[in-house]
Design an enzyme around this catalytic site. Structure first.
Site, PDB file in Angstrom:
ATOM      1  N   HIS A   1      36.132 -44.268  35.663  1.00  0.00           N
ATOM      2  CA  HIS A   1      34.969 -44.770  36.402  1.00  0.00           C
ATOM      3  C   HIS A   1      34.528 -43.722  37.413  1.00  0.00           C
ATOM      4  O   HIS A   1      35.023 -43.656  38.540  1.00  0.00           O
ATOM      5  CB  HIS A   1      35.320 -46.086  37.102  1.00  0.00           C
ATOM      6  CG  HIS A   1      34.127 -46.833  37.611  1.00  0.00           C
ATOM      7  ND1 HIS A   1      33.815 -48.113  37.198  1.00  0.00           N
ATOM      8  CD2 HIS A   1      33.154 -46.495  38.491  1.00  0.00           C
ATOM      9  CE1 HIS A   1      32.715 -48.521  37.804  1.00  0.00           C
ATOM     10  NE2 HIS A   1      32.293 -47.540  38.606  1.00  0.00           N
TER      11      HIS A   1
ATOM     12  N   GLU B   1      32.622 -56.695  41.944  1.00  0.00           N
ATOM     13  CA  GLU B   1      32.678 -55.763  43.080  1.00  0.00           C
ATOM     14  C   GLU B   1      32.032 -56.438  44.282  1.00  0.00           C
ATOM     15  O   GLU B   1      32.708 -56.960  45.158  1.00  0.00           O
ATOM     16  CB  GLU B   1      31.964 -54.462  42.736  1.00  0.00           C
ATOM     17  CG  GLU B   1      32.007 -53.427  43.856  1.00  0.00           C
ATOM     18  CD  GLU B   1      31.174 -52.196  43.560  1.00  0.00           C
ATOM     19  OE1 GLU B   1      31.328 -51.210  44.299  1.00  0.00           O
ATOM     20  OE2 GLU B   1      30.352 -52.227  42.624  1.00  0.00           O
TER      21      GLU B   1
ATOM     22  N   HIS C   1      30.736 -41.645  38.525  1.00  0.00           N
ATOM     23  CA  HIS C   1      29.292 -41.511  38.309  1.00  0.00           C
ATOM     24  C   HIS C   1      28.867 -40.057  38.471  1.00  0.00           C
ATOM     25  O   HIS C   1      29.163 -39.431  39.498  1.00  0.00           O
ATOM     26  CB  HIS C   1      28.530 -42.382  39.314  1.00  0.00           C
ATOM     27  CG  HIS C   1      28.674 -43.853  39.062  1.00  0.00           C
ATOM     28  ND1 HIS C   1      27.760 -44.574  38.324  1.00  0.00           N
ATOM     29  CD2 HIS C   1      29.636 -44.727  39.446  1.00  0.00           C
ATOM     30  CE1 HIS C   1      28.146 -45.843  38.277  1.00  0.00           C
ATOM     31  NE2 HIS C   1      29.283 -45.965  38.944  1.00  0.00           N
TER      32      HIS C   1
ATOM     33  N   ASP D   1      34.877 -43.521  41.440  1.00  0.00           N
ATOM     34  CA  ASP D   1      33.531 -44.087  41.559  1.00  0.00           C
ATOM     35  C   ASP D   1      32.519 -42.986  41.864  1.00  0.00           C
ATOM     36  O   ASP D   1      31.872 -42.472  40.964  1.00  0.00           O
ATOM     37  CB  ASP D   1      33.487 -45.195  42.606  1.00  0.00           C
ATOM     38  CG  ASP D   1      32.311 -46.148  42.383  1.00  0.00           C
ATOM     39  OD1 ASP D   1      31.637 -46.040  41.342  1.00  0.00           O
ATOM     40  OD2 ASP D   1      32.081 -47.006  43.243  1.00  0.00           O
TER      41      ASP D   1
ATOM     42  N   GLY E   1      24.363 -50.988  39.107  1.00  0.00           N
ATOM     43  CA  GLY E   1      23.348 -51.378  40.074  1.00  0.00           C
ATOM     44  C   GLY E   1      23.792 -52.617  40.827  1.00  0.00           C
ATOM     45  O   GLY E   1      24.883 -53.160  40.606  1.00  0.00           O
TER      46      GLY E   1
ATOM     47  N   HIS F   1      29.911 -53.219  35.171  1.00  0.00           N
ATOM     48  CA  HIS F   1      30.195 -53.359  36.603  1.00  0.00           C
ATOM     49  C   HIS F   1      30.214 -54.854  36.931  1.00  0.00           C
ATOM     50  O   HIS F   1      29.211 -55.547  36.781  1.00  0.00           O
ATOM     51  CB  HIS F   1      29.095 -52.699  37.435  1.00  0.00           C
ATOM     52  CG  HIS F   1      29.267 -51.220  37.603  1.00  0.00           C
ATOM     53  ND1 HIS F   1      29.066 -50.325  36.583  1.00  0.00           N
ATOM     54  CD2 HIS F   1      29.598 -50.479  38.695  1.00  0.00           C
ATOM     55  CE1 HIS F   1      29.260 -49.096  37.028  1.00  0.00           C
ATOM     56  NE2 HIS F   1      29.596 -49.157  38.302  1.00  0.00           N
TER      57      HIS F   1
ATOM     58  N   ASP G   1      25.915 -38.810  39.048  1.00  0.00           N
ATOM     59  CA  ASP G   1      25.021 -38.610  40.196  1.00  0.00           C
ATOM     60  C   ASP G   1      25.692 -38.932  41.521  1.00  0.00           C
ATOM     61  O   ASP G   1      25.074 -38.799  42.574  1.00  0.00           O
ATOM     62  CB  ASP G   1      23.730 -39.418  40.042  1.00  0.00           C
ATOM     63  CG  ASP G   1      23.983 -40.904  39.817  1.00  0.00           C
ATOM     64  OD1 ASP G   1      25.144 -41.292  39.612  1.00  0.00           O
ATOM     65  OD2 ASP G   1      23.008 -41.681  39.831  1.00  0.00           O
TER      66      ASP G   1
END
Length: 384
Positions: free
Chosen positions: A23, A215, A25, A304, A185, A212, A27
């Site tokens: 996991h 969370e 990202h 993350d 998102g 996702h 970006d």
């Protein structure tokens, strides 16, 4: 302590230990210096800082708000400079190099192709640029003496309406660097059930996907991801702790959903530092991963967003070692869990476990035992 052995690792051993990351990202992991250079080249003038150290600190501070929504706002700057083929290739290559230098031997890195179209790229061109960057990064890592394999997860944004299109894209490139699909998102107000057509499509195509869930939102998010959508893994899943009751005498009772998650060995992509930033956990010592590890859930450790959290896999492991007295055995357990849960074929996962991960940890444990022997005997070499 969670293990019968006492191989408490040093920071150097943690860095050298083979690690698996599920996991992360794309970006959310840019180098601050790269952001500044790309912004300058592309005429992007909205960066809050123009010195690498100050920009990195700004991202970490902005992400420390305790709000998932505020945390997600920081991505406006990183996505803004990831709109050209050259930028995507560079960012992906640097991602692979940075992870390899941190001891990561296998990584699944996710990104949303729909967020990189502002300069005229097509979805296909975005995917091909990122794939090219990952391959270049793997090559550069090999030249530097590191081993890493990177697979891409294509993400659809849960507030948008392109999930099926992105799922079809993931399926089209599944034999060319893309290993699965994800939605991401803000969870509140955007349940995964809005994208059932994408998940049904992927199931028909026998493809892999993670969601996702659990969370910022609670148990209903997890239940929907599993029972309505059929997710293979849970992105975060930290709120599964809400279905576990611990009595004053230490007795543990699992609710039906928590028992299902454990019994079915559903992987939890846990990201401790990120969870603290978004308010999903109060401290490392109180993070649910401690109890979930004791109860033998399929827990994994992840980063993350390395930029926003100012973290790495080594740092996440170090923090957990400090919080829970974890040993090399525990770190190996998390790593094998992650490799078992990867979206690549079974024989390839098994080869990574048997040929890379287990030998790597065995070497570290032997090194630890040797040092203990030397310390106990007062000798500097085995023959003294």
């Amino acid at each position: 302590m969670t293990s019968q052995t006492t191989h408490v690792p040093t920071a150097d051993q943690i860095r050298r230990a083979p690690k698996v990351l599920l996991h992360d990202h794309l970006d959310g992991g840019l180098r601050p210096g790269t952001i500044i250079e790309l912004a300058r080249a592309q005429g992007y003038s909205k960066l809050p800082e123009t010195e690498p150290d100050k920009l990195g600190a700004w991202f970490r501070d902005a992400a420390d708000s305790g709000s998932l929504e505020r945390y997600l706002e920081t991505f406006a700057h990183t996505c803004a400079v990831m709109q050209t083929r050259e930028a995507l290739v560079r960012v992906a290559a640097e991602c692979a190099v940075d992870l390899a230098e941190d001891g990561v031997v296998y990584a699944e890195v996710r990104y949303a192709p729909e967020q990189h179209l502002e300069a005229g790229l097509t979805l296909e061109e975005v995917v091909e640029a990122v794939n090219e960057g990952f391959r270049e990064g793997e090559r550069l890592a090999r030249e530097a003496g590191h081993r890493i394999r990177v697979g891409a997860l294509l993400t659809a944004m849960r507030h948008a309406a392109r999930a099926l299109e992105i799922a079809e894209l993931a399926n089209r490139y599944r034999d060319d660097g893309v290993v699965g699909f994800d939605i991401a998102g803000a969870e509140a107000g955007y349940p995964p059930t809005r994208h059932l057509d994408a998940f049904e499509y992927l199931k028909r195509e026998n493809n892999h996907f993670t969601i996702h869930a659990g969370e910022a939102f609670g148990l209903p998010s997890i239940w929907q991801a599993l029972q309505w959508c059929g997710a293979d893994r849970l992105g975060h899943g930290v709120r599964i702790i809400d279905d576990i009751e611990v009595a004053e005498d230490g007795a543990v009772t699992l609710g039906r959903l928590a028992a299902y998650v454990r019994d079915k060995r559903i992987p939890l992509e846990m990201c401790p530092t990120s969870n603290l930033q978004t308010g999903a956990a109060a401290s490392y010592a109180e993070h649910p991963i401690g109890l979930l590890r004791k109860l033998h859930f399929r827990a994994t450790v992840n980063t993350d967003n390395r930029l926003m959290s100012g973290t790495s896999m080594s740092r996440e492991f170090e923090l957990l070692v400090d919080a829970f007295d974890y040993t090399l055995d525990d770190l190996q357990w998390f790593t094998v869990n992650a490799m078992k849960s990867a979206f690549i074929p079974f024989d390839e996962r098994l080869a990574m476990i048997n040929d890379v991960i287990k030998p790597g940890y065995a070497e570290l444990k032997s090194e630890w035992l040797f040092r203990q022997t030397v310390a106990t005997s007062g000798s500097s070499t085995p023959g003294e």
